[in-house]
Scaffold this motif. Structure first.
Motif, PDB file in Angstrom:
ATOM      1  N   VAL A 191       2.235   8.889  11.843  1.00 35.13           N
ATOM      2  CA  VAL A 191       2.230   7.425  11.888  1.00 35.13           C
ATOM      3  C   VAL A 191       0.885   6.856  11.469  1.00 35.13           C
ATOM      4  O   VAL A 191       0.798   5.764  10.896  1.00 35.13           O
ATOM      5  N   GLY A 192      -0.209   7.590  11.706  1.00 37.00           N
ATOM      6  CA  GLY A 192      -1.532   7.110  11.326  1.00 37.00           C
ATOM      7  C   GLY A 192      -1.783   7.144   9.834  1.00 37.00           C
ATOM      8  O   GLY A 192      -2.757   6.558   9.355  1.00 37.00           O
ATOM      9  N   ASN A 193      -0.909   7.830   9.082  1.00 39.31           N
ATOM     10  CA  ASN A 193      -1.076   7.920   7.638  1.00 39.31           C
ATOM     11  C   ASN A 193      -0.252   6.877   6.883  1.00 39.31           C
ATOM     12  O   ASN A 193      -0.203   6.914   5.651  1.00 39.31           O
TER      13      ASN A 193
ATOM     14  N   TYR B 276       2.352   6.152   1.998  1.00 34.24           N
ATOM     15  CA  TYR B 276       1.732   7.017   3.004  1.00 34.24           C
ATOM     16  C   TYR B 276       0.709   7.908   2.313  1.00 34.24           C
ATOM     17  O   TYR B 276       0.900   8.316   1.163  1.00 34.24           O
ATOM     18  N   SER B 277      -0.349   8.221   3.033  1.00 38.92           N
ATOM     19  CA  SER B 277      -1.361   9.144   2.515  1.00 38.92           C
ATOM     20  C   SER B 277      -1.253  10.471   3.245  1.00 38.92           C
ATOM     21  O   SER B 277      -0.577  10.580   4.278  1.00 38.92           O
TER      22      SER B 277
ATOM     23  N   TRP C  30      -7.753   8.114   3.035  1.00 42.14           N
ATOM     24  CA  TRP C  30      -7.379   7.840   1.644  1.00 42.14           C
ATOM     25  C   TRP C  30      -7.617   6.375   1.306  1.00 42.14           C
ATOM     26  O   TRP C  30      -7.268   5.473   2.077  1.00 42.14           O
ATOM     27  N   VAL C  31      -8.216   6.137   0.153  1.00 37.28           N
ATOM     28  CA  VAL C  31      -8.481   4.775  -0.329  1.00 37.28           C
ATOM     29  C   VAL C  31      -7.976   4.679  -1.758  1.00 37.28           C
ATOM     30  O   VAL C  31      -8.333   5.510  -2.598  1.00 37.28           O
ATOM     31  N   PRO C  32      -7.160   3.683  -2.089  1.00 36.21           N
ATOM     32  CA  PRO C  32      -6.668   3.572  -3.462  1.00 36.21           C
ATOM     33  C   PRO C  32      -7.758   3.140  -4.424  1.00 36.21           C
ATOM     34  O   PRO C  32      -8.763   2.535  -4.023  1.00 36.21           O
TER      35      PRO C  32
ATOM     36  N   LEU D  85      -3.519   3.156  -9.103  1.00 32.31           N
ATOM     37  CA  LEU D  85      -4.048   3.141  -7.738  1.00 32.31           C
ATOM     38  C   LEU D  85      -4.283   4.545  -7.187  1.00 32.31           C
ATOM     39  O   LEU D  85      -5.202   4.746  -6.388  1.00 32.31           O
ATOM     40  N   ALA D  86      -3.460   5.501  -7.597  1.00 33.21           N
ATOM     41  CA  ALA D  86      -3.410   6.773  -6.866  1.00 33.21           C
ATOM     42  C   ALA D  86      -3.790   8.003  -7.672  1.00 33.21           C
ATOM     43  O   ALA D  86      -3.725   9.111  -7.140  1.00 33.21           O
TER      44      ALA D  86
END
Length: 527
Positions: free
Chosen positions: A156-158, A188-189, A194-196, A338-339
């Motif tokens: 859930v934190g991702n 989700y990461s 994780w930063v786009p 972005l990714a």
């Protein structure tokens, strides 16, 4: 954390471990840029069940995929599309009967959809890189089910965000209740840090900057000098060019110190209005601002709409309107910006018409990147639509004013071959010795299989990190690690990992030469 329960869940939670490992069989390689085709191109299109295909990708790609995009069936019950958006597809029905058993006969449509999605998400999680992210297209029909499902698999934190994509160009007046204007892209990461990437600035974002005072530093935007909390010591009053005094409104404070403000004014970085009597504004120069932070509302004029995608597919396939539900390539390009970086691996395991490959090729052509795509499609149109679209994008398509230049590139088209292990859990000799060797190497090293070195030991696989690996296997006879075999070993290493049917060497000798014996097939790792 709240969890989602459905009929059949306990049968699929660990099913990804039981999925048979199949080898990928190359059917052909399509190439546009070289005269001689390579043995296998870096880009892959795989025709077959995406659950088995994802398992087959693990040895080479586990933890290496930077960006995953999937557009799974939304489970609307609509069976009129070429892409059968319904889990009543015969392939899924057979799978449910095998995995879930008789309970599967009583499952609702949503139960079936969740059973289908869960093991696929588990394998996608394994393939995703530690600095990667997954983007999942979904609609309101299934979003409420998907969110807790992905929370459970990815954590859930991702959860990163839920993007709203404006897909409709005009309202549907035939809608009984509401005309649906949007779909979602759930992000989700793999890890919480994780930063786009930021998005490049465009004309629209730059158009708000101007240069009314002909500042030599170029266009600028006036910035508020006040803040809601004190950034500098105390409050002060400052006098403008016309003698008018300025101080912050009640409850607000100067954003910078008086000394700093006066220094900026001397440097021409404070704007007092066209007549010099307005409150001061701090100039923010276009030349000094960064790229854009991505937002969660993606408008159709930025990334395309359903109409855009239909026009795109009609231009690609003028001979037939054979695919009604693709996503616009601009939408997937936004995700890739972005990714990914220029060397990223991108995976789409619900490939459909091949839009993800189209977007990868477009972006590579734009910035000279070497992004690689892996597409998986289980339906019969995998070659006639999915692969054919990629060919046309690479070669160029359209005519006259609508002609689109080719991007170049290549791919290898694969089908799913036999299982590496037979029903008795022994090695399946039908896959061939070389595939077995590749599998053993990947299972031990998680690295690409090296080409055999001429003149090396017969059973020698390779060496990595001062460890030599041997696969002592013969299809028609039992192999033994014994003194005679050791006499044939010429490669020097600090440690040896040796697979064979039996070991006839004493433990003391194994310890002396740092030999780790692994019994075939018992000790072969199962992905």
């Amino acid at each position: 954390m709240p969890t989602l329960h459905w009929i059949g869940k306990e049968k699929v939670v660990n099913h990804h471990r039981d999925v048979p490992f199949r080898v990928l069989e190359p059917a052909y390689t399509f190439i546009t840029e070289q005269q001689t085709a390579p043995a296998a191109a870096a880009n892959k299109i795989i025709h077959g069940d995406n659950l088995e295909a994802l398992k087959a990708l693990l040895p080479e790609y586990e933890g290496k995929v930077k960006c995953i995009y999937i557009d799974p069936p939304y489970n609307t019950g609509n069976e009129s599309w070429v892409y059968n958006d319904n889990v009543n597809d015969p392939k899924i029905q057979r799978w449910l009967q095998q995995v879930v058993g008789k309970e599967g006969e009583d499952l609702t449509r949503h139960d079936k959809w969740l059973c289908m999605m869960y093991p696929r998400l588990k394998l996608l999680h394994k393939l995703l890189a530690s600095d990667g992210a997954i983007f999942i297209s979904i609609d309101d029909n299934a979003q409420g089910f998907l969110r807790p499902l992905v929370d459970e698999v990815f954590g859930v934190g991702n959860f990163v965000t839920n993007i709203i994509w404006e897909k409709a160009d005009s309202p549907r007046n035939s809608a009984r209740q509401f005309s649906t204007d949007h779909d979602y892209i759930m992000v989700y990461s793999k890890n919480t840090d994780w930063v786009p990437n930021r998005l490049p600035r465009d004309e629209a974002s730059n158009s708000i900057y101007s240069n009314p005072d002909k500042d030599p530093r170029g266009p600028w935007l006036p910035g508020d000098p006040y803040a809601n909390k004190p950034y500098s010591k105390g409050l002060y009053t400052i006098e403008g060019p016309t003698g008018r005094s300025f101080s912050p409104p009640q409850g607000r404070f100067w954003r910078i110190s008086e000394e700093k403000l006066r220094d900026l004014d001397k440097d021409g970085r404070i704007w007092w209005g066209p007549n010099g009597s307005a409150r001061p504004s701090i100039k923010r120069y276009l030349s000094e601002v960064s790229d854009l932070v991505p937002r969660t509302l993606w408008k159709k004029d930025e990334v395309g709409s359903n109409r855009t995608s239909k026009n795109e597919i009609n231009l690609l396939f003028p001979e037939s309107a054979s695919f009604d539900t693709p996503k616009p390539s601009l939408l997937i390009e936004r995700i890739l910006r972005l990714a990914t970086d220029k060397e990223s691996i991108i995976l789409d395991s619900f490939a459909g018409s091949g839009t993800t490959a189209h977007a990868v090729l477009n972006l590579n052509k734009e910035d000279g990147g070497n992004r690689r795509f892996i597409l998986v499609e289980m339906e019969d149109y995998a070659e006639g639509i999915t692969a054919e679209r990629v060919k046309r994008v690479m070669q160029g398509y359209g005519e006259g004013s609508k002609a689109v230049a080719g991007t170049g590139g290549d791919f290898t088209y694969y089908t799913l071959g036999p299982c590496l292990f037979d029903e008795e859990n022994n090695l399946n000799e039908a896959v061939g010795l070389e595939r077995m060797r590749q599998y053993i190497w990947y299972s031990e090293t998680r690295s690409p299989y090296p080409a055999p070195v001429a003149g090396s030991d017969t059973y020698f696989l390779g060496s990595l990190h001062h460890t030599a690996y041997y696969f002592v296997y013969e299809p028609n006879q039992i192999t033994n690690l014994d003194y005679d075999f050791l006499a044939t070993v010429t490669h020097k290493a600090e440690q040896y990992v040796m697979y064979a049917d039996n070991c006839l060497l004493p433990k003391e000798l194994l310890q002396k030469y740092n030999i780790v014996f692994k019994k075939i097939p018992r000790d072969i790792s199962r992905f």
